[in-house]
Design an enzyme around this catalytic site. Structure first.
Site, PDB file in Angstrom:
ATOM      1  N   LYS A 167      28.040  39.028  48.702  1.00  0.00           N
ATOM      2  CA  LYS A 167      29.030  40.047  49.098  1.00  0.00           C
ATOM      3  C   LYS A 167      29.344  40.891  47.852  1.00  0.00           C
ATOM      4  CE  LYS A 167      33.128  41.866  50.327  1.00  0.00           C
ATOM      5  NZ  LYS A 167      33.044  42.905  49.253  1.00  0.00           N
ATOM      6  N   GLY A 219      35.176  38.042  39.729  1.00  0.00           N
ATOM      7  CA  GLY A 219      36.110  39.124  40.014  1.00  0.00           C
ATOM      8  C   GLY A 219      37.390  38.927  39.229  1.00  0.00           C
ATOM      9  N   SER A 220      38.467  39.483  39.729  1.00  0.00           N
ATOM     10  CA  SER A 220      39.725  39.456  38.981  1.00  0.00           C
ATOM     11  C   SER A 220      40.426  38.101  39.096  1.00  0.00           C
ATOM     12  CB  SER A 220      40.648  40.553  39.518  1.00  0.00           C
ATOM     13  OG  SER A 220      40.943  40.288  40.869  1.00  0.00           O
ATOM     14  N   VAL A 221      41.337  37.859  38.188  1.00  0.00           N
ATOM     15  CA  VAL A 221      42.111  36.607  38.221  1.00  0.00           C
ATOM     16  C   VAL A 221      42.886  36.521  39.543  1.00  0.00           C
ATOM     17  CG1 VAL A 221      44.006  35.329  37.151  1.00  0.00           C
ATOM     18  CG2 VAL A 221      42.302  36.462  35.698  1.00  0.00           C
ATOM     19  N   ALA A 222      43.507  37.646  39.949  1.00  0.00           N
ATOM     20  CA  ALA A 222      44.346  37.612  41.156  1.00  0.00           C
ATOM     21  C   ALA A 222      43.526  37.225  42.383  1.00  0.00           C
ATOM     22  CB  ALA A 222      45.009  38.972  41.362  1.00  0.00           C
ATOM     23  N   THR A 223      42.335  37.821  42.532  1.00  0.00           N
ATOM     24  CA  THR A 223      41.516  37.464  43.697  1.00  0.00           C
ATOM     25  C   THR A 223      40.980  36.044  43.549  1.00  0.00           C
ATOM     26  OG1 THR A 223      40.854  39.787  43.785  1.00  0.00           O
ATOM     27  CG2 THR A 223      39.675  38.282  45.219  1.00  0.00           C
ATOM     28  N   GLY A 224      40.622  35.678  42.333  1.00  0.00           N
ATOM     29  CA  GLY A 224      40.144  34.315  42.082  1.00  0.00           C
ATOM     30  C   GLY A 224      41.176  33.283  42.522  1.00  0.00           C
ATOM     31  N   GLU A 241      34.470  33.182  37.889  1.00  0.00           N
ATOM     32  CA  GLU A 241      34.225  33.982  36.677  1.00  0.00           C
ATOM     33  C   GLU A 241      35.205  35.138  36.728  1.00  0.00           C
ATOM     34  OE1 GLU A 241      32.265  33.653  34.101  1.00  0.00           O
ATOM     35  OE2 GLU A 241      31.211  31.864  34.776  1.00  0.00           O
ATOM     36  N   CYS A 277      34.026  42.457  31.963  1.00  0.00           N
ATOM     37  CA  CYS A 277      34.932  41.318  31.761  1.00  0.00           C
ATOM     38  C   CYS A 277      34.984  40.909  30.297  1.00  0.00           C
ATOM     39  CB  CYS A 277      34.456  40.147  32.607  1.00  0.00           C
ATOM     40  SG  CYS A 277      32.749  39.677  32.275  1.00  0.00           S
ATOM     41  N   GLU A 376      44.644  43.220  31.522  1.00  0.00           N
ATOM     42  CA  GLU A 376      43.259  43.669  31.518  1.00  0.00           C
ATOM     43  C   GLU A 376      43.221  45.081  32.103  1.00  0.00           C
ATOM     44  OE1 GLU A 376      40.473  42.051  34.408  1.00  0.00           O
ATOM     45  OE2 GLU A 376      38.948  41.885  32.850  1.00  0.00           O
TER      46      GLU A 376
HETATM   47  P1  NAD Z   1      38.140  41.973  42.656  1.00  0.00           P
HETATM   48  O1  NAD Z   1      38.700  40.624  42.399  1.00  0.00           O
HETATM   49  O2  NAD Z   1      39.016  43.016  43.194  1.00  0.00           O
HETATM   50  O3  NAD Z   1      36.898  41.858  43.686  1.00  0.00           O
HETATM   51  C1  NAD Z   1      35.794  41.045  43.451  1.00  0.00           C
HETATM   52  C2  NAD Z   1      35.112  40.721  44.774  1.00  0.00           C
HETATM   53  O4  NAD Z   1      36.004  39.937  45.571  1.00  0.00           O
HETATM   54  C3  NAD Z   1      34.759  41.941  45.611  1.00  0.00           C
HETATM   55  O5  NAD Z   1      33.523  41.725  46.240  1.00  0.00           O
HETATM   56  C4  NAD Z   1      35.885  41.974  46.622  1.00  0.00           C
HETATM   57  O6  NAD Z   1      35.525  42.624  47.808  1.00  0.00           O
HETATM   58  C5  NAD Z   1      36.120  40.501  46.856  1.00  0.00           C
HETATM   59  N1  NAD Z   1      37.456  40.149  47.376  1.00  0.00           N
HETATM   60  C6  NAD Z   1      38.608  40.865  47.289  1.00  0.00           C
HETATM   61  N2  NAD Z   1      39.620  40.202  47.895  1.00  0.00           N
HETATM   62  C7  NAD Z   1      39.091  39.038  48.351  1.00  0.00           C
HETATM   63  C8  NAD Z   1      39.642  37.915  49.033  1.00  0.00           C
HETATM   64  N3  NAD Z   1      40.928  37.859  49.394  1.00  0.00           N
HETATM   65  N4  NAD Z   1      38.816  36.875  49.324  1.00  0.00           N
HETATM   66  C9  NAD Z   1      37.526  36.901  48.947  1.00  0.00           C
HETATM   67  N5  NAD Z   1      36.954  37.946  48.313  1.00  0.00           N
HETATM   68  C10 NAD Z   1      37.723  38.995  48.022  1.00  0.00           C
HETATM   69  O7  NAD Z   1      37.463  42.434  41.299  1.00  0.00           O
HETATM   70  P2  NAD Z   1      36.848  43.858  40.942  1.00  0.00           P
HETATM   71  O8  NAD Z   1      37.936  44.845  40.771  1.00  0.00           O
HETATM   72  O9  NAD Z   1      35.724  44.171  41.872  1.00  0.00           O
HETATM   73  O10 NAD Z   1      36.175  43.535  39.517  1.00  0.00           O
HETATM   74  C11 NAD Z   1      36.858  43.565  38.315  1.00  0.00           C
HETATM   75  C12 NAD Z   1      37.266  42.174  37.873  1.00  0.00           C
HETATM   76  O11 NAD Z   1      36.150  41.305  37.801  1.00  0.00           O
HETATM   77  C13 NAD Z   1      37.844  42.180  36.455  1.00  0.00           C
HETATM   78  O12 NAD Z   1      38.990  41.374  36.408  1.00  0.00           O
HETATM   79  C14 NAD Z   1      36.726  41.596  35.613  1.00  0.00           C
HETATM   80  O13 NAD Z   1      37.147  41.009  34.413  1.00  0.00           O
HETATM   81  C15 NAD Z   1      36.135  40.610  36.562  1.00  0.00           C
HETATM   82  N6  NAD Z   1      34.775  40.257  36.167  1.00  0.00           N
HETATM   83  C16 NAD Z   1      34.541  39.012  35.648  1.00  0.00           C
HETATM   84  C17 NAD Z   1      33.257  38.686  35.223  1.00  0.00           C
HETATM   85  C18 NAD Z   1      32.949  37.345  34.600  1.00  0.00           C
HETATM   86  O14 NAD Z   1      31.781  37.012  34.488  1.00  0.00           O
HETATM   87  N7  NAD Z   1      33.938  36.577  34.175  1.00  0.00           N
HETATM   88  C19 NAD Z   1      32.221  39.621  35.331  1.00  0.00           C
HETATM   89  C20 NAD Z   1      32.514  40.873  35.859  1.00  0.00           C
HETATM   90  C21 NAD Z   1      33.787  41.183  36.280  1.00  0.00           C
END
Ligand code: NAD
Length: 473
Positions: A167, A219-224, A241, A277, A376
């Site tokens: 996804k 993705g982001s900490v909040a979504t994680g 991650e 990131c 961030e």
């Molecule tokens: P995001 O958390 O908004 O989205 C990431 C993914 O999660 C997207 O595919 C999104 O559609 C999906 N998503 C959103 N809400 C969801 C939910 N409730 N349940 C399941 N999936 C959901 O992040 P972003 O804005 O796309 O990316 C930026 C973030 O990603 C930054 O915080 C960056 O540091 C982080 N990031 C981390 C790494 C790493 O390897 N540690 C690498 C790249 C980016």
């Protein structure tokens, strides 16, 4: 989307607009997957799993090498799509495809490491373990390295014997959809699936699906945190991650001009406008060299060419989408309001009236109470803090809840290694620019994540170890 070997629209026909962030024009429509679509993908993956798992690892590796070849053969088109869709410069997107090719080949090469162990169990028994791949893996990835993440991050689970559902970020899904078209006939139906759509609906349906026991999220900490909450209910195996606010420490003995240039590289300005990131967005420079360093940093940043991402000479394109541009500009405004000194940038570049462009931005006189030092930004904003006392500086470095990467610049190797041990981050670069050799485990400490990727650890995380004891009679 690619579900069960078929190219399909979303049930009900819903779509999301894809916008070129350089022109603000709509360049495509992306299927908006529903929970039913996610369920269909999960069932297809589950059905395809046993046959994929029962292939020998060399057979799976052979398919992965073909997968890498497909990417390499289509490098220009995929890089082009990502540059249009994400605003990242085309040269950087070519490098992304090449990097994905390398990572897929790496996992093809080590797929045989999914082997078991024998455990000493006395003369009358034999105990061994077998690697049992997860039946379905969800691979949810962010917007910043679109095709690289959609492709390379599916390599380890596929090598381990798991079917995958990818996804991509909703803002930059075009290349993942094209990838699905390109590999449709390479993988058996259901082994590799691509679904697109909103995170809150499609992403959450996938992460929370009761038949998806393994979720690998970037993705982001909040979504994680949301994904972790969904996983907790069903005791899923999660890897996360997440984001960072990464320090770069400059000691007074470091060569200032070299370090300033390296700081620009470690910020990933010319690769993805700081939307990385691992970007080194908090620079801690010793007061003895701070003035000289700031001068060299601004000079290095001034040399960056901001413009059309499709141009080979462009260093920095626009940010990926409107809401993100607004967020970055808001944080820049907060830096000014909170008393940081804006040394460079902070505005839209002259002559670029359209598109989500932000000049590379350098703040000095930052302290750890400011939002630009704590949050961030995920954009082209560098915050420079000056330090005098080593212990106090380390306390500030470690004062946040995140700890992804860290950078140290000094010619004193003992000091560098002692300092590395004191930084609470998952990946440390000494006198470098944040480049990582393939196979070195990447992953955050603290709220930056759980688990390691791009290494053997990642491959092994896609299976469980089953122990068997046989009594010899
Ligand atoms: P995001 O958390 O908004 O989205 C990431 C993914 O999660 C997207 O595919 C999104 O559609 C999906 N998503 C959103 N809400 C969801 C939910 N409730 N349940 C399941 N999936 C959901 O992040 P972003 O804005 O796309 O990316 C930026 C973030 O990603 C930054 O915080 C960056 O540091 C982080 N990031 C981390 C790494 C790493 O390897 N540690 C690498 C790249 C980016």
């Amino acid at each position: 989307m690619l579900i069960d070997g078929q190219l399909v629209e979303a049930t009900g026909g819903g779509t999301l607009e894809s916008v070129n962030p350089a022109t603000e024009e709509v360049v495509g429509a992306v299927p908006e997957a529903t929970a039913d679509d996610v369920d269909r993908a999960v069932r297809a993956a589950e059905k395809a799993g046993p046959a994929w798992r029962d292939r020998t690892w060399t057979q799976r590796a052979a398919v992965l090498r073909q997968y890498a070849q497909v990417l390499e053969d289509n490098l220009e088109e995929l890089a082009h799509l990502d540059a249009i869709d994400s605003g990242n410069p085309i040269t950087s997107m070519r490098a992304d495809v090449q990097s994905a090719v390398g990572e897929i080949r790496y996992f093809a090469g080590i797929a045989g490491e999914t082997k078991g162990r024998t455990i000493p169990s006395g003369p009358d028994a034999l105990t061994f373990t077998e690697f049992v791949p997860y039946p379905v893996v969800a691979r949810i990835v962010p917007f910043n390295h679109p095709v690289k993440f959609a492709s390379a991050k599916s390599a380890a689970p596929l090598a381990a014997g798991c079917p995958v559902i990818v996804k991509p970020g909703e803002q930059t899904s075009l290349s993942a959809l094209r990838l699905g078209e390109l590999v449709k006939d390479l993988f058996p139906a259901g082994v590799f699936n691509v679904i697109t759509g909103n995170g809150a609906t499609a992403g959450a349906a996938l992460a929370g699906h009761p038949r998806v026991p393994r979720v690998a999220f970037t993705g982001s900490v909040a979504t994680g945190q949301r994904v972790a909450a969904l996983g907790a209910e069903q005791v899923k195996h999660l890897s996360l991650e997440l984001g960072g606010k990464n320090p770069l420490i400059v000691f007074p003995d470091a060569d200032v001009a070299t370090t300033a240039k390296a700081a620009v590289a470690a910020m990933n300005l010319a690769r993805c406008m700081g939307q990385s990131c691992g970007s080194a967005s908090r620079i801690f420079v010793h007061e003895d060299v701070s003035e000289e360093f700031l001068g060299a940093l601004v000079e290095a940043v001034r040399k960056l060419k901001v413009g059309d991402p499709m141009d080979d000479d462009t260093d920095m394109g626009p940010l990926a989408f409107r809401a993100h541009y607004d967020k970055v500009m808001g944080l820049i405004a907060s830096g000014v309001e909170e008393g940081a000194k804006l040394l460079h940038g902070g505005v839209r570049p002259e002559g670029l009236d359209k598109g989500f462009y932000v000049e590379p931005t350098v703040f000095a006189q930052v302290d750890m109470s400011m939002r630009i030092a704590r949050e961030e930004i995920f954009g082209p904003v560098m915050s420079v803090l000056t330090w005098r006392d080593y212990e106090d500086m380390l306390e500030q470095v470690n004062s946040l809840d995140v700890g992804l990467t860290g950078n140290i610049w000094t010619n004193d190797i003992s000091l560098a290694l002692r300092t590395a041990r004191r930084i609470h981050s998952g990946y440390i670069s000494v006198n470098g620019t944040g480049k990582r050799p393939i196979g070195s485990p990447f992953g955050g400490f603290k709220q930056s994540g759980i688990g390691k990727e791009s290494a053997l650890d990642e491959l092994l995380s896609y299976g469980r170890e089953q122990s068997v004891t046989v009594t010899l009679r």
